[in-house]
Design a protein around this motif. Structure first.
Motif, PDB file in Angstrom:
ATOM      1  N   ILE A  91       1.440   5.588  -1.045  1.00  0.00           N
ATOM      2  CA  ILE A  91       0.928   6.897  -1.433  1.00  0.00           C
ATOM      3  C   ILE A  91       1.912   7.416  -2.472  1.00  0.00           C
ATOM      4  CG2 ILE A  91       2.128   8.073   0.465  1.00  0.00           C
ATOM      5  CD1 ILE A  91      -0.206  10.060   0.532  1.00  0.00           C
TER       6      ILE A  91
ATOM      7  N   ILE B 225      -3.861   8.564   3.049  1.00  0.00           N
ATOM      8  CA  ILE B 225      -3.151   7.887   4.138  1.00  0.00           C
ATOM      9  C   ILE B 225      -4.027   6.806   4.767  1.00  0.00           C
ATOM     10  CG2 ILE B 225      -2.095   8.216   6.411  1.00  0.00           C
ATOM     11  CD1 ILE B 225      -1.335  11.030   5.527  1.00  0.00           C
ATOM     12  N   HIS B 226      -5.345   7.032   4.729  1.00  0.00           N
ATOM     13  CA  HIS B 226      -6.301   6.051   5.270  1.00  0.00           C
ATOM     14  C   HIS B 226      -7.259   5.625   4.151  1.00  0.00           C
ATOM     15  CE1 HIS B 226      -4.815   7.241   9.224  1.00  0.00           C
ATOM     16  NE2 HIS B 226      -5.052   8.500   8.906  1.00  0.00           N
TER      17      HIS B 226
ATOM     18  N   SER C 236      -3.423   6.776  -3.786  1.00  0.00           N
ATOM     19  CA  SER C 236      -3.072   5.679  -2.902  1.00  0.00           C
ATOM     20  C   SER C 236      -3.417   4.399  -3.656  1.00  0.00           C
ATOM     21  CB  SER C 236      -3.865   5.757  -1.594  1.00  0.00           C
ATOM     22  OG  SER C 236      -3.566   4.637  -0.766  1.00  0.00           O
TER      23      SER C 236
ATOM     24  N   LEU D 193       5.409   6.410   6.423  1.00  0.00           N
ATOM     25  CA  LEU D 193       5.258   7.861   6.471  1.00  0.00           C
ATOM     26  C   LEU D 193       5.665   8.438   7.823  1.00  0.00           C
ATOM     27  CD1 LEU D 193       1.927   8.539   4.532  1.00  0.00           C
ATOM     28  CD2 LEU D 193       4.262   9.046   3.797  1.00  0.00           C
TER      29      LEU D 193
ATOM     30  N   ILE E 107       2.813   3.613   2.864  1.00  0.00           N
ATOM     31  CA  ILE E 107       2.073   4.351   3.891  1.00  0.00           C
ATOM     32  C   ILE E 107       2.593   4.032   5.283  1.00  0.00           C
ATOM     33  CG2 ILE E 107      -0.195   4.578   4.982  1.00  0.00           C
ATOM     34  CD1 ILE E 107      -1.460   4.430   2.238  1.00  0.00           C
ATOM     35  N   LYS E 108       2.982   2.792   5.495  1.00  0.00           N
ATOM     36  CA  LYS E 108       3.461   2.407   6.819  1.00  0.00           C
ATOM     37  C   LYS E 108       4.781   3.082   7.188  1.00  0.00           C
ATOM     38  CE  LYS E 108       5.712  -1.832   5.140  1.00  0.00           C
ATOM     39  NZ  LYS E 108       5.663  -3.318   5.145  1.00  0.00           N
TER      40      LYS E 108
ATOM     41  N   THR F  49      -0.710  14.590   6.463  1.00  0.00           N
ATOM     42  CA  THR F  49      -1.927  14.327   7.235  1.00  0.00           C
ATOM     43  C   THR F  49      -2.996  15.385   6.973  1.00  0.00           C
ATOM     44  OG1 THR F  49      -0.615  13.266   8.972  1.00  0.00           O
ATOM     45  CG2 THR F  49      -2.841  13.960   9.545  1.00  0.00           C
TER      46      THR F  49
ATOM     47  N   GLN G  99       0.855  -1.185   0.000  1.00  0.00           N
ATOM     48  CA  GLN G  99       0.000   0.000   0.000  1.00  0.00           C
ATOM     49  C   GLN G  99       0.889   1.233   0.000  1.00  0.00           C
ATOM     50  OE1 GLN G  99      -3.672  -0.357   0.357  1.00  0.00           O
ATOM     51  NE2 GLN G  99      -3.543   1.698  -0.529  1.00  0.00           N
TER      52      GLN G  99
END
Length: 287
Positions: free
Chosen positions: A35, A117-118, A69, A98, A95-96, A110, A33
């Motif tokens: 971004i 991000i989500h 994403s 960031l 993403i993990k 954010t 995953q």
């Protein structure tokens, strides 16, 4: 397809370039995953983003900057034609990872890209824009630099940072001020840009261009600069110089012929403009 993959800070940067003799299809995907941001300096005819039974299509990717994403279930499919060689800079981060960014940079992500991000789907499209003049210049510098080794890495790091800075600055400006250009007028401005790109040697006058797209002179000049970051004449000059660089780099054409091809009658004016944009004279390509 040539693909240069480098790691800069906490980002993986893919510098992709392709020139083909016949139309081809190229696919790329990601293993985790991520971004990402993609900046298309020169565009393929078509970019398809495919996942599940869905598809997002950009019919002309030239000059766009997109954020997204995506995970390993998403395919990015480029249709590359001989008329439009591909130049793309893709900046991605898992993403993990960031949280490894400096605190202030993490806060920017954010604040502006929370939906990326989500993510709530395999692919989530973030903000996308037509690149500003500053973004386009940074992309051009990346593809046209002649540095090697450590110097090249230092240079690429600075340009990638510049690209992301311009992207977030533009995003902030849109969020704070909104976009005052109506959708219908935006489409006409994209049409104007396409007309200029296809007629760089003999472009229409501003009056002729405004009639062709159905937008008055005032709106054409004002909104073109607002949307694309440069006046009409400056955009045309940039397109001319980029085409001349491409011709000099990939063919046996002479400097004088390249200047004539893109609409310059004066060789000295052409050489000076070329030096100002790329940092070296056209004669250095032919050495």
């Amino acid at each position: 397809m040539t693909r240069d993959i480098i790691e800069i800070n906490n980002f993986m940067v893919l510098i992709e370039q392709s020139s083909v003799e016949e139309t081809i299809i190229e696919k790329c995907d990601f293993e985790d995953q991520v971004i990402g941001f993609a900046f298309y300096g020169s565009g393929n005819d078509e970019l398809n983003i495919e996942y599940k039974d869905k598809k997002r299509t950009f019919n002309n990717a030239q000059g766009i900057a997109i954020s997204f994403s995506a995970n390993d279930k998403v395919d990015f499919v480029h249709k590359i034609s001989p008329e439009k060689p591909l130049q793309c800079i893709c900046i991605i981060s898992m993403i993990k990872n960031l949280h490894k960014l400096p605190e202030q940079e993490n806060q920017i992500f954010t604040k502006y890209l929370s939906e990326l991000i989500h993510p709530k789907d395999d692919f989530v499209e973030g903000p996308n824009f037509y690149m500003t003049h500053d973004m386009q210049n940074a992309v051009d510098k990346i593809f046209n630099n002649r540095y090697e080794g450590t110097t090249r890495m230092m240079f690429l790091k600075s340009q990638v940072t510049e690209l992301l800075s311009h992207f977030f600055a533009l995003l902030s400006n849109v969020e704070n001020n909104g976009n005052g250009i109506k959708k219908q007028d935006r489409e006409k401005l994209y049409q104007a840009r396409e007309i200029l790109s296809k007629n760089i040697d003999t472009p229409p006058s501003l009056n002729e261009l405004s009639k062709l797209i159905g937008l008055n002179d005032y709106k054409l000049k004002k909104n073109f600069k607002e949307l694309f970051g440069v006046p009409v004449y400056k955009y045309l000059q940039n397109e001319r110089l980029k085409k001349a660089h491409e011709l000099l780099s990939s063919s046996d054409i002479s400097i004088q012929e390249a200047a004539w091809y893109v609409g310059y009658e004066s060789l000295s004016s052409f050489s000076s403009a070329f030096l100002k944009k790329f940092g070296f004279r056209p004669s250095e390509i032919k050495k």
